[in-house]
Design a protein around this motif. Structure first.
Motif, PDB file in Angstrom:
ATOM      1  N   ALA A 192       3.598  -4.858 -10.995  1.00 32.33           N
ATOM      2  CA  ALA A 192       3.147  -4.534  -9.637  1.00 32.33           C
ATOM      3  C   ALA A 192       4.264  -3.918  -8.817  1.00 32.33           C
ATOM      4  O   ALA A 192       4.053  -2.945  -8.077  1.00 32.33           O
ATOM      5  CB  ALA A 192       2.610  -5.785  -8.943  1.00 32.33           C
ATOM      6  N   VAL A 193       5.471  -4.453  -8.938  1.00 31.41           N
ATOM      7  CA  VAL A 193       6.614  -3.915  -8.211  1.00 31.41           C
ATOM      8  C   VAL A 193       6.916  -2.494  -8.658  1.00 31.41           C
ATOM      9  O   VAL A 193       7.179  -1.603  -7.848  1.00 31.41           O
ATOM     10  CB  VAL A 193       7.856  -4.814  -8.412  1.00 31.41           C
ATOM     11  N   SER A 194       6.873  -2.244  -9.969  1.00 32.33           N
ATOM     12  CA  SER A 194       7.173  -0.905 -10.477  1.00 32.33           C
ATOM     13  C   SER A 194       6.175   0.127  -9.977  1.00 32.33           C
ATOM     14  O   SER A 194       6.545   1.232  -9.575  1.00 32.33           O
ATOM     15  CB  SER A 194       7.183  -0.934 -12.012  1.00 32.33           C
ATOM     16  N   ILE A 195       4.908  -0.244  -9.973  1.00 41.32           N
ATOM     17  CA  ILE A 195       3.879   0.681  -9.470  1.00 41.32           C
ATOM     18  C   ILE A 195       4.065   0.906  -7.970  1.00 41.32           C
ATOM     19  O   ILE A 195       3.977   2.043  -7.479  1.00 41.32           O
ATOM     20  CB  ILE A 195       2.471   0.130  -9.770  1.00 41.32           C
ATOM     21  N   SER A 196       4.362  -0.168  -7.225  1.00 41.48           N
ATOM     22  CA  SER A 196       4.577  -0.032  -5.781  1.00 41.48           C
ATOM     23  C   SER A 196       5.757   0.878  -5.481  1.00 41.48           C
ATOM     24  O   SER A 196       5.708   1.685  -4.547  1.00 41.48           O
ATOM     25  CB  SER A 196       4.812  -1.411  -5.155  1.00 41.48           C
ATOM     26  N   VAL A 208      -1.517  -8.607 -18.791  1.00 39.09           N
ATOM     27  CA  VAL A 208      -0.460  -8.535 -17.780  1.00 39.09           C
ATOM     28  C   VAL A 208      -0.751  -7.399 -16.810  1.00 39.09           C
ATOM     29  O   VAL A 208      -0.650  -7.555 -15.588  1.00 39.09           O
ATOM     30  CB  VAL A 208       0.923  -8.337 -18.447  1.00 39.09           C
ATOM     31  N   VAL A 209      -1.116  -6.233 -17.344  1.00 38.53           N
ATOM     32  CA  VAL A 209      -1.447  -5.077 -16.511  1.00 38.53           C
ATOM     33  C   VAL A 209      -2.654  -5.393 -15.635  1.00 38.53           C
ATOM     34  O   VAL A 209      -2.673  -5.080 -14.439  1.00 38.53           O
ATOM     35  CB  VAL A 209      -1.732  -3.837 -17.380  1.00 38.53           C
ATOM     36  N   ARG A 210      -3.641  -6.057 -16.227  1.00 36.38           N
ATOM     37  CA  ARG A 210      -4.861  -6.374 -15.472  1.00 36.38           C
ATOM     38  C   ARG A 210      -4.544  -7.280 -14.285  1.00 36.38           C
ATOM     39  O   ARG A 210      -5.054  -7.085 -13.182  1.00 36.38           O
ATOM     40  CB  ARG A 210      -5.874  -7.048 -16.414  1.00 36.38           C
ATOM     41  N   GLU A 211      -3.673  -8.266 -14.497  1.00 34.78           N
ATOM     42  CA  GLU A 211      -3.295  -9.167 -13.405  1.00 34.78           C
ATOM     43  C   GLU A 211      -2.520  -8.426 -12.320  1.00 34.78           C
ATOM     44  O   GLU A 211      -2.722  -8.662 -11.121  1.00 34.78           O
ATOM     45  CB  GLU A 211      -2.457 -10.327 -13.938  1.00 34.78           C
ATOM     46  N   ALA A 212      -1.639  -7.514 -12.735  1.00 37.50           N
ATOM     47  CA  ALA A 212      -0.863  -6.738 -11.768  1.00 37.50           C
ATOM     48  C   ALA A 212      -1.770  -5.851 -10.921  1.00 37.50           C
ATOM     49  O   ALA A 212      -1.616  -5.772  -9.694  1.00 37.50           O
ATOM     50  CB  ALA A 212       0.176  -5.883 -12.484  1.00 37.50           C
ATOM     51  N   ILE A 213      -2.724  -5.198 -11.559  1.00 33.82           N
ATOM     52  CA  ILE A 213      -3.653  -4.321 -10.840  1.00 33.82           C
ATOM     53  C   ILE A 213      -4.519  -5.145  -9.891  1.00 33.82           C
ATOM     54  O   ILE A 213      -4.805  -4.725  -8.761  1.00 33.82           O
ATOM     55  CB  ILE A 213      -4.543  -3.526 -11.821  1.00 33.82           C
ATOM     56  N   SER A 214      -4.923  -6.336 -10.342  1.00 32.69           N
ATOM     57  CA  SER A 214      -5.715  -7.218  -9.482  1.00 32.69           C
ATOM     58  C   SER A 214      -4.924  -7.585  -8.230  1.00 32.69           C
ATOM     59  O   SER A 214      -5.470  -7.602  -7.117  1.00 32.69           O
ATOM     60  CB  SER A 214      -6.107  -8.475 -10.256  1.00 32.69           C
ATOM     61  N   PHE A 215      -3.626  -7.881  -8.416  1.00 35.71           N
ATOM     62  CA  PHE A 215      -2.774  -8.215  -7.273  1.00 35.71           C
ATOM     63  C   PHE A 215      -2.672  -7.030  -6.316  1.00 35.71           C
ATOM     64  O   PHE A 215      -2.776  -7.192  -5.090  1.00 35.71           O
ATOM     65  CB  PHE A 215      -1.382  -8.606  -7.781  1.00 35.71           C
ATOM     66  N   LEU A 216      -2.459  -5.834  -6.848  1.00 35.35           N
ATOM     67  CA  LEU A 216      -2.349  -4.635  -6.018  1.00 35.35           C
ATOM     68  C   LEU A 216      -3.669  -4.329  -5.315  1.00 35.35           C
ATOM     69  O   LEU A 216      -3.684  -3.875  -4.171  1.00 35.35           O
ATOM     70  CB  LEU A 216      -1.911  -3.444  -6.871  1.00 35.35           C
ATOM     71  N   ARG A 274     -15.925   1.938  -9.970  1.00 39.85           N
ATOM     72  CA  ARG A 274     -16.634   1.511 -11.167  1.00 39.85           C
ATOM     73  C   ARG A 274     -16.854   2.687 -12.130  1.00 39.85           C
ATOM     74  O   ARG A 274     -17.375   3.737 -11.743  1.00 39.85           O
ATOM     75  CB  ARG A 274     -17.980   0.888 -10.793  1.00 39.85           C
ATOM     76  N   GLY A 275     -16.433   2.481 -13.351  1.00 36.84           N
ATOM     77  CA  GLY A 275     -16.632   3.478 -14.384  1.00 36.84           C
ATOM     78  C   GLY A 275     -15.654   4.639 -14.340  1.00 36.84           C
ATOM     79  O   GLY A 275     -15.719   5.523 -15.189  1.00 36.84           O
ATOM     80  N   VAL A 276     -14.759   4.630 -13.343  1.00 37.11           N
ATOM     81  CA  VAL A 276     -13.817   5.754 -13.200  1.00 37.11           C
ATOM     82  C   VAL A 276     -12.383   5.288 -13.394  1.00 37.11           C
ATOM     83  O   VAL A 276     -11.595   5.923 -14.098  1.00 37.11           O
ATOM     84  CB  VAL A 276     -13.970   6.423 -11.815  1.00 37.11           C
ATOM     85  N   GLY A 277     -12.007   4.186 -12.741  1.00 32.48           N
ATOM     86  CA  GLY A 277     -10.646   3.684 -12.878  1.00 32.48           C
ATOM     87  C   GLY A 277     -10.072   3.212 -11.561  1.00 32.48           C
ATOM     88  O   GLY A 277     -10.797   3.034 -10.569  1.00 32.48           O
ATOM     89  N   ALA A 278      -8.775   2.996 -11.534  1.00 27.98           N
ATOM     90  CA  ALA A 278      -8.069   2.530 -10.340  1.00 27.98           C
ATOM     91  C   ALA A 278      -7.327   3.689  -9.699  1.00 27.98           C
ATOM     92  O   ALA A 278      -6.688   4.492 -10.389  1.00 27.98           O
ATOM     93  CB  ALA A 278      -7.095   1.411 -10.702  1.00 27.98           C
ATOM     94  N   PHE A 279      -7.375   3.753  -8.371  1.00 27.40           N
ATOM     95  CA  PHE A 279      -6.767   4.852  -7.625  1.00 27.40           C
ATOM     96  C   PHE A 279      -5.850   4.301  -6.542  1.00 27.40           C
ATOM     97  O   PHE A 279      -6.075   3.201  -6.021  1.00 27.40           O
ATOM     98  CB  PHE A 279      -7.854   5.731  -6.990  1.00 27.40           C
ATOM     99  N   ILE A 280      -4.842   5.085  -6.173  1.00 28.66           N
ATOM    100  CA  ILE A 280      -3.945   4.696  -5.101  1.00 28.66           C
ATOM    101  C   ILE A 280      -4.696   4.790  -3.778  1.00 28.66           C
ATOM    102  O   ILE A 280      -5.274   5.822  -3.445  1.00 28.66           O
ATOM    103  CB  ILE A 280      -2.694   5.596  -5.049  1.00 28.66           C
ATOM    104  N   ALA A 281      -4.689   3.695  -3.024  1.00 31.23           N
ATOM    105  CA  ALA A 281      -5.442   3.644  -1.771  1.00 31.23           C
ATOM    106  C   ALA A 281      -4.702   4.374  -0.657  1.00 31.23           C
ATOM    107  O   ALA A 281      -3.480   4.502  -0.681  1.00 31.23           O
ATOM    108  CB  ALA A 281      -5.690   2.200  -1.367  1.00 31.23           C
ATOM    109  N   ASP A 282      -5.463   4.819   0.308  1.00 31.27           N
ATOM    110  CA  ASP A 282      -4.885   5.430   1.507  1.00 31.27           C
ATOM    111  C   ASP A 282      -4.368   4.302   2.402  1.00 31.27           C
ATOM    112  O   ASP A 282      -5.152   3.452   2.823  1.00 31.27           O
ATOM    113  CB  ASP A 282      -5.966   6.235   2.235  1.00 31.27           C
TER     114      ASP A 282
END
Length: 247
Positions: free
Chosen positions: A22-26, A56-64, A74-82
């Protein structure tokens, strides 16, 4: 957008892997390598790049996602929020980790510095006491200028003040531990440490905490020096923990 193949490095440390991811992605977002609206790599891709399990990745993405940093489609993926669309302010994982480290160092220094001050009250020479008073006077002068004009000088003088008190104890082991703590702050947490000092460690009330330590040293009152020093560092840690806007 720049090539994302080199955004993330493998993580070798075995502890708190979701937090590390999560820190690395942030950090990639904060540096501009990832922009609002960008799609994150898939769980499988991130798992391979970081060298961790997909859970591990799933938990990090959930936290973010909880913190409003990313959003799932849904069906597309995770995106960086505004950031402007986040419903509430939350501390980023990177900032939370820095705050936790500073608090831990303050907790360590509380006991070490209190012990050193207690000894110094009995062992300090008149020359050492004069030097301690001189450093405090310079610190108070920079404090009066405010954080906008004298932040780094004020912080460095405070570090010097307690380093000098520790040296006055005549115990090199106390000095070694204090030097280790200062080195960690200067090399790894300097920016966060300065920002916190600017927000909470200026003003007459803070100076009075330091002054109580010097008064006890001047009076050669060992227990008063121990208590005043412990109070000083405990209150600094409490102020840091209370800050919800820490960055």
């Amino acid at each position: 957008m720049s090539d994302r193949a080199t955004l993330f490095d493998r993580i070798d440390r075995p502890r708190r892997l979701p937090d590390e991811v999560a820190v690395s992605i942030s950090e990639a977002i904060e540096s501009g390598q990832l922009q609002p609206g960008d799609r994150l790599p898939t769980e499988a891709e991130l798992s391979q790049r970081f060298g961790v399990a997909r859970t591990v990745v799933r938990e990090a993405i959930s936290f973010l996602r909880y913190n409003g940093v990313v959003e799932s489609r849904r069906g597309v993926g995770a995106f960086i929020a505004d950031p402007s669309q986040r419903s509430a302010f939350r501390i980023s994982p990177a900032c939370f980790e820095k705050r936790k480290q500073i608090v831990q160092l303050l907790q360590l220094r509380t006991g070490v510095q209190a012990g050193a001050s207690a000894i110094a009250a009995n062992t300090r020479s008149d020359e050492q006491m004069a030097e301690i008073e001189s450093i405090y006077a310079r610190m108070a002068a920079t404090d009066a200028l405010g954080p906008e004009a004298a932040l780094e000088e004020r912080v460095d003088l405070e570090l010097l003040l307690y380093r000098t008190i520790t040296q006055a104890s005549g115990n090199p082991y106390y000095a070694d531990v204090v030097a280790m703590i200062e080195s960690n702050i200067q090399n790894n947490l300097r920016s966060a440490f300065l920002k916190n000092a600017a927000a909470t460690e200026f003003g007459p009330a803070i100076l009075s905490e330091h002054r109580a330590v010097l008064d006890a040293l001047q009076a050669k009152d060992s227990e008063a020096a121990r208590l005043a020093t412990r109070t000083r560092f405990e209150r600094a840690a409490e102020r840091l923990v209370a800050r919800e806007d820490f960055v």
